[in-house]
Design a protein around this motif. Structure first.
Motif, PDB file in Angstrom:
ATOM      1  N   VAL A 193     124.110 -31.157  69.949  1.00 54.15           N
ATOM      2  CA  VAL A 193     125.667 -31.118  70.200  1.00 54.15           C
ATOM      3  C   VAL A 193     125.999 -32.217  71.259  1.00 54.15           C
ATOM      4  N   GLY A 194     126.399 -33.297  70.993  1.00 54.76           N
ATOM      5  CA  GLY A 194     126.469 -34.262  72.560  1.00 54.76           C
ATOM      6  C   GLY A 194     125.159 -34.270  72.987  1.00 54.76           C
ATOM      7  N   PRO A 195     125.098 -34.197  74.543  1.00 58.00           N
ATOM      8  CA  PRO A 195     123.880 -33.969  75.114  1.00 58.00           C
ATOM      9  C   PRO A 195     123.014 -32.700  75.240  1.00 58.00           C
ATOM     10  N   VAL A 196     123.630 -31.788  74.622  1.00 56.66           N
ATOM     11  CA  VAL A 196     122.893 -30.470  74.582  1.00 56.66           C
ATOM     12  C   VAL A 196     122.197 -29.877  73.625  1.00 56.66           C
ATOM     13  N   LEU A 197     121.362 -29.261  73.392  1.00 58.70           N
ATOM     14  CA  LEU A 197     120.766 -28.298  72.388  1.00 58.70           C
ATOM     15  C   LEU A 197     121.515 -27.056  72.242  1.00 58.70           C
ATOM     16  N   VAL A 198     122.090 -26.782  71.149  1.00 60.90           N
ATOM     17  CA  VAL A 198     122.590 -25.507  70.828  1.00 60.90           C
ATOM     18  C   VAL A 198     121.928 -24.674  69.703  1.00 60.90           C
ATOM     19  N   PRO A 199     121.150 -23.606  70.070  1.00 60.30           N
ATOM     20  CA  PRO A 199     120.582 -22.809  69.316  1.00 60.30           C
ATOM     21  C   PRO A 199     121.402 -22.419  67.997  1.00 60.30           C
ATOM     22  N   GLN A 200     120.741 -22.387  66.949  1.00 61.72           N
ATOM     23  CA  GLN A 200     121.383 -22.254  65.600  1.00 61.72           C
ATOM     24  C   GLN A 200     120.765 -21.416  64.761  1.00 61.72           C
ATOM     25  N   ASP A 201     121.383 -20.563  64.248  1.00 57.53           N
ATOM     26  CA  ASP A 201     120.944 -19.469  63.060  1.00 57.53           C
ATOM     27  C   ASP A 201     120.062 -20.428  61.868  1.00 57.53           C
ATOM     28  N   GLN A 202     118.858 -19.810  61.480  1.00 56.81           N
ATOM     29  CA  GLN A 202     117.865 -20.648  60.465  1.00 56.81           C
ATOM     30  C   GLN A 202     118.698 -20.782  59.363  1.00 56.81           C
ATOM     31  N   ASN A 203     119.504 -19.782  58.909  1.00 62.61           N
ATOM     32  CA  ASN A 203     120.058 -19.830  57.461  1.00 62.61           C
ATOM     33  C   ASN A 203     121.316 -20.667  57.586  1.00 62.61           C
ATOM     34  N   GLU A 204     122.034 -20.603  58.672  1.00 61.27           N
ATOM     35  CA  GLU A 204     123.137 -21.327  58.973  1.00 61.27           C
ATOM     36  C   GLU A 204     122.463 -23.043  58.817  1.00 61.27           C
ATOM     37  N   ALA A 205     121.648 -23.247  59.566  1.00 58.47           N
ATOM     38  CA  ALA A 205     121.133 -24.434  59.421  1.00 58.47           C
ATOM     39  C   ALA A 205     120.665 -25.104  58.210  1.00 58.47           C
ATOM     40  N   LYS A 206     120.002 -24.239  57.345  1.00 58.64           N
ATOM     41  CA  LYS A 206     119.598 -24.607  56.162  1.00 58.64           C
ATOM     42  C   LYS A 206     120.746 -25.020  55.171  1.00 58.64           C
ATOM     43  N   THR A 207     121.663 -23.942  55.224  1.00 56.00           N
ATOM     44  CA  THR A 207     122.846 -24.501  54.229  1.00 56.00           C
ATOM     45  C   THR A 207     123.619 -25.466  54.672  1.00 56.00           C
ATOM     46  N   ASN A 208     123.547 -25.667  56.088  1.00 53.52           N
ATOM     47  CA  ASN A 208     124.228 -27.034  56.588  1.00 53.52           C
ATOM     48  C   ASN A 208     123.727 -28.298  55.968  1.00 53.52           C
ATOM     49  N   LEU A 212     123.319 -32.607  51.875  1.00 54.17           N
ATOM     50  CA  LEU A 212     122.592 -33.446  50.964  1.00 54.17           C
ATOM     51  C   LEU A 212     123.498 -33.474  49.806  1.00 54.17           C
ATOM     52  N   GLU A 213     124.443 -32.427  49.306  1.00 52.35           N
ATOM     53  CA  GLU A 213     125.132 -32.630  48.187  1.00 52.35           C
ATOM     54  C   GLU A 213     126.429 -33.604  48.579  1.00 52.35           C
ATOM     55  N   PHE A 214     126.771 -33.757  49.669  1.00 54.27           N
ATOM     56  CA  PHE A 214     127.690 -34.654  49.819  1.00 54.27           C
ATOM     57  C   PHE A 214     127.143 -36.240  50.017  1.00 54.27           C
ATOM     58  N   ILE A 215     125.844 -36.312  50.434  1.00 51.20           N
ATOM     59  CA  ILE A 215     125.435 -37.796  50.244  1.00 51.20           C
ATOM     60  C   ILE A 215     125.149 -38.069  48.902  1.00 51.20           C
ATOM     61  N   LYS A 216     124.591 -37.123  48.075  1.00 50.43           N
ATOM     62  CA  LYS A 216     124.354 -37.476  46.554  1.00 50.43           C
ATOM     63  C   LYS A 216     125.492 -37.705  46.096  1.00 50.43           C
ATOM     64  N   ALA A 221     118.747 -43.880  53.048  1.00 48.80           N
ATOM     65  CA  ALA A 221     117.969 -43.337  54.414  1.00 48.80           C
ATOM     66  C   ALA A 221     118.314 -42.084  54.593  1.00 48.80           C
ATOM     67  N   GLN A 222     119.699 -41.924  54.751  1.00 46.65           N
ATOM     68  CA  GLN A 222     120.181 -40.607  55.334  1.00 46.65           C
ATOM     69  C   GLN A 222     119.638 -39.612  54.065  1.00 46.65           C
ATOM     70  N   LEU A 223     119.933 -39.832  52.885  1.00 47.46           N
ATOM     71  CA  LEU A 223     119.359 -38.776  51.870  1.00 47.46           C
ATOM     72  C   LEU A 223     117.848 -38.376  52.286  1.00 47.46           C
ATOM     73  N   SER A 224     116.983 -39.480  52.363  1.00 46.01           N
ATOM     74  CA  SER A 224     115.471 -38.875  52.605  1.00 46.01           C
ATOM     75  C   SER A 224     115.280 -38.286  54.023  1.00 46.01           C
ATOM     76  N   GLU A 225     116.058 -38.642  54.805  1.00 49.88           N
ATOM     77  CA  GLU A 225     116.129 -38.206  56.146  1.00 49.88           C
ATOM     78  C   GLU A 225     116.235 -36.684  56.071  1.00 49.88           C
ATOM     79  N   ASN A 226     117.576 -36.268  55.357  1.00 49.15           N
ATOM     80  CA  ASN A 226     118.076 -35.121  55.153  1.00 49.15           C
ATOM     81  C   ASN A 226     116.936 -34.250  54.231  1.00 49.15           C
ATOM     82  N   GLU A 227     116.435 -34.904  53.444  1.00 49.82           N
ATOM     83  CA  GLU A 227     115.490 -34.085  52.502  1.00 49.82           C
ATOM     84  C   GLU A 227     114.182 -33.755  53.235  1.00 49.82           C
ATOM     85  N   MET A 228     113.555 -34.662  54.335  1.00 52.27           N
ATOM     86  CA  MET A 228     112.593 -34.353  55.216  1.00 52.27           C
ATOM     87  C   MET A 228     112.834 -32.970  55.956  1.00 52.27           C
ATOM     88  N   VAL A 229     114.090 -32.968  56.415  1.00 51.66           N
ATOM     89  CA  VAL A 229     114.626 -31.921  57.375  1.00 51.66           C
ATOM     90  C   VAL A 229     114.681 -30.591  56.432  1.00 51.66           C
TER      91      VAL A 229
END
Lengths: 122, 156
Positions: free
Chosen positions: A58-73, A78-82, A33-41
């Motif tokens: 992060v907790g109850p707040v939304l923290v802006p994040q760099d697009q590329n950073e989010a992508k690599t994250n 995904l690698e970890f889950i696999k 389930a986690q894998l498919s969720e991450n793949e959707m993201v």
């Protein structure tokens, strides 16, 4: 009777292996389930435009994040889950082997027990 | 969801099984059916949620800019607020990530979600139907067996 005792202990062991297997399979489904969720993201991130700001919860707040950073994250996640899935799969295989062996052992003891019971002895 | 459901590795004719085994198979089938129908209901719910999201995004429009809305802080506590940005919404894309999207993008996002769930629902419907057919067949076999109990002496 030692034979009955052996049967008892073997069957408890078998049951233990079965519950272990069940929890492993549960684990595996959760990972799936986690894998498919991450793949959707990941798919969603692939079609972002520069105007789409990305936030991380992060907790109850939304923290802006760099697009590329989010992508690599997401990529590393995904690698970890696999790799986790591979590990759990190996465990499941091993558990199935063990359960099969125990089952055979159980059947052997059972036939012996039946033989002992059918031959009349005091 | 395709890994652990190889139900028939070697073909066994259902008519060859005895009643005990048949009822075991039946129980297993019942469990599977239960699980599948549960998933079906859950998917339906998720789809409805996404549909209502589309409607809600439709309400965020320039005409409504500056109008007073009530923002829920808890289920029973609301505070008045004003819609200041009528162009963008923030969409939960899963795993803790949220993306700021324009209204059109958001609507499109939810529409693809609804569509995606629909295809899932379709395949699920099919599998449920197949299982149901298996079930009916199994019950027929069981009834036939029950009506002619031990007609021939049990074969080895």
């Amino acid at each position: 009777m030692s034979l009955e005792f052996r049967f008892q202990s073997a069957s408890t062991e078998y049951q233990k292996i079965q519950t272990e297997l069940a929890s492993l399979v549960e684990n595996r489904t959760r990972l799936d389930a986690q894998l498919s969720e991450n793949e959707m993201v990941k798919k969603e991130f692939a079609q972002l435009t520069p105007s789409n700001a990305v936030y991380k919860l992060v907790g109850p707040v939304l923290v802006p994040q760099d697009q590329n950073e989010a992508k690599t994250n997401v990529e590393t996640r995904l690698e970890f889950i696999k790799s986790e899935i591979k590990r759990v799969d190996a465990q499941i295989n091993e558990g199935e082997d063990r359960s099969e062996k125990k089952k055979n052992e159980l059947v052997k003891i059972q036939t012996k027990l039946q033989q002992a019971q059918s031959t009349p002895n005091s | 969801m395709a890994s652990t459901t190889s139900s028939q590795p070697q073909q066994i004719n259902v008519a060859d099984l005895d009643l005990q085994q048949l009822s075991d198979v039946r129980r297993q089938l019942e469990e599977e059916l239960n699980h599948l129908t549960n998933s079906f209901a859950q998917l339906k719910q998720a789809q409805a949620k996404f549909k209502s999201c589309i409607e809600n995004v439709g309400e965020v429009k320039p005409q409504n800019k500056g109008t007073t809305i009530l923002v829920p802080l808890t289920n029973s506590l609301y505070v008045p607020g004003h819609l200041s940005d009528a162009e963008n919404v923030i969409v939960d894309v899963g795993t803790g990530y949220y993306v700021k999207k324009s209204r059109a993008q958001a609507t499109k996002y939810y529409e693809t979600k609804v569509e995606y769930i629909r295809t899932n629902l379709d395949t699920l419907q099919e599998t449920i139907q197949k299982k149901q057919e298996n079930m009916n067949y199994l019950i027929n076999v069981m009834q036939a067996k029950l009506q002619q109990p031990q007609a021939q002496p049990s074969k080895a």
